[in-house]
Scaffold this motif. Sequence first.
Motif, PDB file in Angstrom:
ATOM      1  N   GLY A 232      30.431  44.472 115.310  1.00  0.00           N
ATOM      2  CA  GLY A 232      30.343  45.173 114.039  1.00  0.00           C
ATOM      3  C   GLY A 232      29.717  46.543 114.211  1.00  0.00           C
ATOM      4  N   ALA A 233      29.934  47.397 113.226  1.00  0.00           N
ATOM      5  CA  ALA A 233      29.342  48.736 113.197  1.00  0.00           C
ATOM      6  C   ALA A 233      29.044  49.105 111.768  1.00  0.00           C
ATOM      7  CB  ALA A 233      30.279  49.752 113.838  1.00  0.00           C
ATOM      8  N   ARG A 234      27.997  49.860 111.571  1.00  0.00           N
ATOM      9  CA  ARG A 234      27.590  50.244 110.226  1.00  0.00           C
ATOM     10  C   ARG A 234      27.147  51.702 110.250  1.00  0.00           C
ATOM     11  NH1 ARG A 234      23.182  46.470 107.844  1.00  0.00           N
ATOM     12  NH2 ARG A 234      22.059  47.216 109.683  1.00  0.00           N
ATOM     13  N   GLY A 235      27.682  52.471 109.336  1.00  0.00           N
ATOM     14  CA  GLY A 235      27.307  53.879 109.258  1.00  0.00           C
ATOM     15  C   GLY A 235      27.380  54.371 107.839  1.00  0.00           C
ATOM     16  N   ARG A 236      27.182  55.676 107.675  1.00  0.00           N
ATOM     17  CA  ARG A 236      27.247  56.279 106.349  1.00  0.00           C
ATOM     18  C   ARG A 236      28.531  57.086 106.234  1.00  0.00           C
ATOM     19  NH1 ARG A 236      21.210  58.414 104.657  1.00  0.00           N
ATOM     20  NH2 ARG A 236      20.174  56.390 104.783  1.00  0.00           N
ATOM     21  N   ALA A 237      29.390  56.706 105.315  1.00  0.00           N
ATOM     22  CA  ALA A 237      30.646  57.419 105.109  1.00  0.00           C
ATOM     23  C   ALA A 237      30.383  58.622 104.220  1.00  0.00           C
ATOM     24  CB  ALA A 237      31.690  56.488 104.496  1.00  0.00           C
ATOM     25  N   ARG A 238      29.875  59.692 104.792  1.00  0.00           N
ATOM     26  CA  ARG A 238      29.594  60.902 104.016  1.00  0.00           C
ATOM     27  C   ARG A 238      29.740  62.102 104.928  1.00  0.00           C
ATOM     28  NH1 ARG A 238      25.038  63.424 105.304  1.00  0.00           N
ATOM     29  NH2 ARG A 238      23.290  62.334 106.245  1.00  0.00           N
ATOM     30  N   PRO A 239      29.925  63.265 104.386  1.00  0.00           N
ATOM     31  CA  PRO A 239      29.981  64.453 105.245  1.00  0.00           C
ATOM     32  C   PRO A 239      28.614  64.735 105.871  1.00  0.00           C
ATOM     33  CG  PRO A 239      30.953  64.882 103.084  1.00  0.00           C
ATOM     34  CD  PRO A 239      30.208  63.578 102.977  1.00  0.00           C
ATOM     35  N   TYR A 240      28.665  65.249 107.109  1.00  0.00           N
ATOM     36  CA  TYR A 240      27.452  65.662 107.808  1.00  0.00           C
ATOM     37  C   TYR A 240      27.444  67.187 107.905  1.00  0.00           C
ATOM     38  CZ  TYR A 240      26.714  60.807 109.305  1.00  0.00           C
ATOM     39  OH  TYR A 240      26.489  59.449 109.339  1.00  0.00           O
ATOM     40  N   HIS A 241      26.282  67.711 108.248  1.00  0.00           N
ATOM     41  CA  HIS A 241      26.129  69.152 108.432  1.00  0.00           C
ATOM     42  C   HIS A 241      25.460  69.419 109.777  1.00  0.00           C
ATOM     43  CE1 HIS A 241      26.269  68.527 104.024  1.00  0.00           C
ATOM     44  NE2 HIS A 241      26.965  69.666 104.020  1.00  0.00           N
ATOM     45  N   PRO A 242      25.699  70.595 110.350  1.00  0.00           N
ATOM     46  CA  PRO A 242      25.026  70.939 111.618  1.00  0.00           C
ATOM     47  C   PRO A 242      23.513  70.797 111.492  1.00  0.00           C
ATOM     48  CG  PRO A 242      26.753  72.527 111.124  1.00  0.00           C
ATOM     49  CD  PRO A 242      26.630  71.650 109.913  1.00  0.00           C
ATOM     50  N   GLY A 243      22.906  70.268 112.552  1.00  0.00           N
ATOM     51  CA  GLY A 243      21.461  70.042 112.556  1.00  0.00           C
ATOM     52  C   GLY A 243      21.068  68.648 112.141  1.00  0.00           C
ATOM     53  N   GLU A 244      22.010  67.895 111.554  1.00  0.00           N
ATOM     54  CA  GLU A 244      21.723  66.508 111.200  1.00  0.00           C
ATOM     55  C   GLU A 244      22.086  65.618 112.386  1.00  0.00           C
ATOM     56  OE1 GLU A 244      22.461  66.924 106.370  1.00  0.00           O
ATOM     57  OE2 GLU A 244      23.920  65.837 107.628  1.00  0.00           O
ATOM     58  N   ALA A 245      22.134  64.321 112.137  1.00  0.00           N
ATOM     59  CA  ALA A 245      22.450  63.374 113.204  1.00  0.00           C
ATOM     60  C   ALA A 245      23.410  62.320 112.673  1.00  0.00           C
ATOM     61  CB  ALA A 245      21.192  62.707 113.736  1.00  0.00           C
ATOM     62  N   VAL A 246      24.464  62.047 113.440  1.00  0.00           N
ATOM     63  CA  VAL A 246      25.381  60.958 113.109  1.00  0.00           C
ATOM     64  C   VAL A 246      24.731  59.665 113.575  1.00  0.00           C
ATOM     65  CG1 VAL A 246      27.659  59.969 113.493  1.00  0.00           C
ATOM     66  CG2 VAL A 246      27.382  62.456 113.326  1.00  0.00           C
ATOM     67  N   THR A 247      24.482  58.764 112.644  1.00  0.00           N
ATOM     68  CA  THR A 247      23.729  57.553 112.934  1.00  0.00           C
ATOM     69  C   THR A 247      24.586  56.327 112.657  1.00  0.00           C
ATOM     70  OG1 THR A 247      21.718  58.689 112.243  1.00  0.00           O
ATOM     71  CG2 THR A 247      21.582  56.308 112.507  1.00  0.00           C
ATOM     72  N   LEU A 248      24.553  55.387 113.598  1.00  0.00           N
ATOM     73  CA  LEU A 248      25.315  54.151 113.470  1.00  0.00           C
ATOM     74  C   LEU A 248      24.462  52.967 113.904  1.00  0.00           C
ATOM     75  CD1 LEU A 248      28.718  55.185 115.114  1.00  0.00           C
ATOM     76  CD2 LEU A 248      28.257  54.996 112.670  1.00  0.00           C
ATOM     77  N   ASP A 249      24.700  51.838 113.283  1.00  0.00           N
ATOM     78  CA  ASP A 249      24.193  50.562 113.793  1.00  0.00           C
ATOM     79  C   ASP A 249      25.326  49.905 114.567  1.00  0.00           C
ATOM     80  OD1 ASP A 249      21.685  50.760 112.743  1.00  0.00           O
ATOM     81  OD2 ASP A 249      22.093  49.559 110.965  1.00  0.00           O
ATOM     82  N   LEU A 250      25.125  49.699 115.853  1.00  0.00           N
ATOM     83  CA  LEU A 250      26.091  48.983 116.679  1.00  0.00           C
ATOM     84  C   LEU A 250      25.587  47.549 116.841  1.00  0.00           C
ATOM     85  CD1 LEU A 250      26.770  51.668 119.442  1.00  0.00           C
ATOM     86  CD2 LEU A 250      27.980  51.307 117.277  1.00  0.00           C
TER      87      LEU A 250
END
Length: 669
Positions: A549-567
């Motif tokens: 499974g994987a869990r993340g936030r389905a939203r736009p990101y911006h430079p300087g942020e972080a793409v975060t997921l639960d694996l």
Amino acid sequence: MACRPNSNIAGAIIARVMTHRQARVAAGACCAMAFLLATWTLDARSLWGDEAFSVWASQQPAMSLIAGLDAQPPLYHLLLGAGRLLWGKSVFALRYLSVCGGVLLVAVGARLGRLIGGASASAFTALLLAVSPISLYFAQEARMYAPAALFAGGAMLLAVASLKRQAETAGRGVQGWQRGAAYVLLSLGALFTHYYTAGVLLVNALALGMAALRSRGARRIVAWLVAHFSIALVFGAWFVGLQSRYASRAIAGRARIVPALEDIMSNFGVGVNGLLFGMRADGSLMAVALTLFALAVIGVIGYRRRGQFGDAWLILSWIVATLGVVAATAGRSGIVGDFSPRYYLFALLPLTLAAAGWVVRIEEALRRAARPSTSRLSASRLSSLPFAPVILIALAPAVVGDLQLFDLSWQKSRYDAMVGAIRARAQPNDGAVLVNSDQFPLLAYYGPLDMPVWIVGNDALNRDSASVEAELSRFAEGKSRLWLVNYGWAMALQPPSAVERALNQRGARTYAQGFQDVSLALYDLRFAAGDAPVQPRRVRFGEQITLVGARGRARPYHPGEAVTLDLIWRADQAPRADYTVFMHLRRADDGSQIAAFDSPPVNGAAPTSRWTPGQIITDTRAVPIPADAPPGEYNVVIGLYRYPTFERLKIDGGEATEHIVARVTIRSP
């Protein structure tokens, strides 16, 4: 007439023996060489923890140091404080006091070699001290070892001068009570700088006492008693009154005072290796070091052959006493609790004097060759006496050790670079959590950090996890990101601390880097995957681990942020190795990679080799988005590999080794 050819050969050989004037020139050249070597890369390496502590201690009130602020004697820190006023606070200036100690030790060794062995022994001793890897190492360190070796060497010099009643000493105005006062001050200077100088000082006292008794002169006996009673009274009163609590604490915490025999034997090999080849000595050289050490000690026979029985025993006693004091106290099972080759530094000067005995032996053979009774065959053999081989063998450890010492790719600490990394990436509402309070002197020198700082004391690490998490929650309130600084090699070798485990649960680690004895990580508390729905997956890696499974936030990101997921991983069987998870951020159109973050699962807290079949692991991961990332669609790609071979696990029995776990949108700021 038959003896003239032999005499001519021997005379030519003796002409090559060094005069006293040449010895003085050689000693000066050796001092200059020692100075150049010691200052060559003096500030090329940053301060490490013990040096930073010395700098911090030198800034404390003098009475606090004398009253026992540190377990070490106070004199070095007092001198370093004076040095800061003279030379400044740069790394070069802070280490310059040790440079002075190392260079002056060469001069002391040259003079002592001349008193005991003559001109050639003087130059030989000075040369070995000037290029000694361990001496140069501590001449480049803001610690007490080089000054302590100088004070001990000065006391040895005055003791020998007194024993030999040298006329030139009196000619320089250092005689009678003046010489005795200088001896007392140097002896106290050595003891108040480092305890392990006690070995050579004890030998000095015994040798001078025996000489006074043999002389049967009341004045000499009284002078000996006054001098050594003064040393014992001043140092003993200070130690018993202000410093004995450290010794009592160490004794109370140990089952024994003297280390176990196996510790003593092991430490001896390590210590001799470091004494000859330097503090970075390779363990494979230990047998060579022990052989060279034995040859150097055997060199005292050269003094005995010349009838200097007292000098030979004095040199041997210095070596044995110094190493004996260390052996009786330092070791994992001893009162000191650890061992380092640096404790053998105070045996360096007598060891070089012992090695100079080979030069004395050769000179004595040359003198015998000048006699008319020497046969032509013997004289011709003496024309190729092994001066050069002796020098080459003696210098071999220095060449090997100095090449390692001046290899600037080696750094003991990079705390300065770590602080620079935080400053370069700092943002408003950041905070720093410093685990291990031993790093506070380094922060005091290279800091401050322009953010709130929580220094986690070593005692706090032993508390229950709940109290640590509660304190972390209070500190993290109102902060967007937390920098985690783990200091010390012990921290790197131990499982993650309660602080690190709590941070792994609170946020996503978006950056990590090691700086020798300190590691740095950045946790973003804003972009944890949180409670979003889990998207089921079934991606099997190497028939050992399945991404379920994987869990993340389905939203736009911006430079300087972080793409975060639960694996969410499941162990299908016990993994055969420790695997590293990689997570890359790539453009969806051309596959170009703009960011990546690799680490073991759960930031190293859950290595795959410890997983059991059926176990479920939730691994929160984040990859930082560069500040200059162009807007567009991006794929988040994951996989596992084995370090250090970088061999990747294949997916579902095929050839693929990567899986696109998510697609995200990055918009303009």
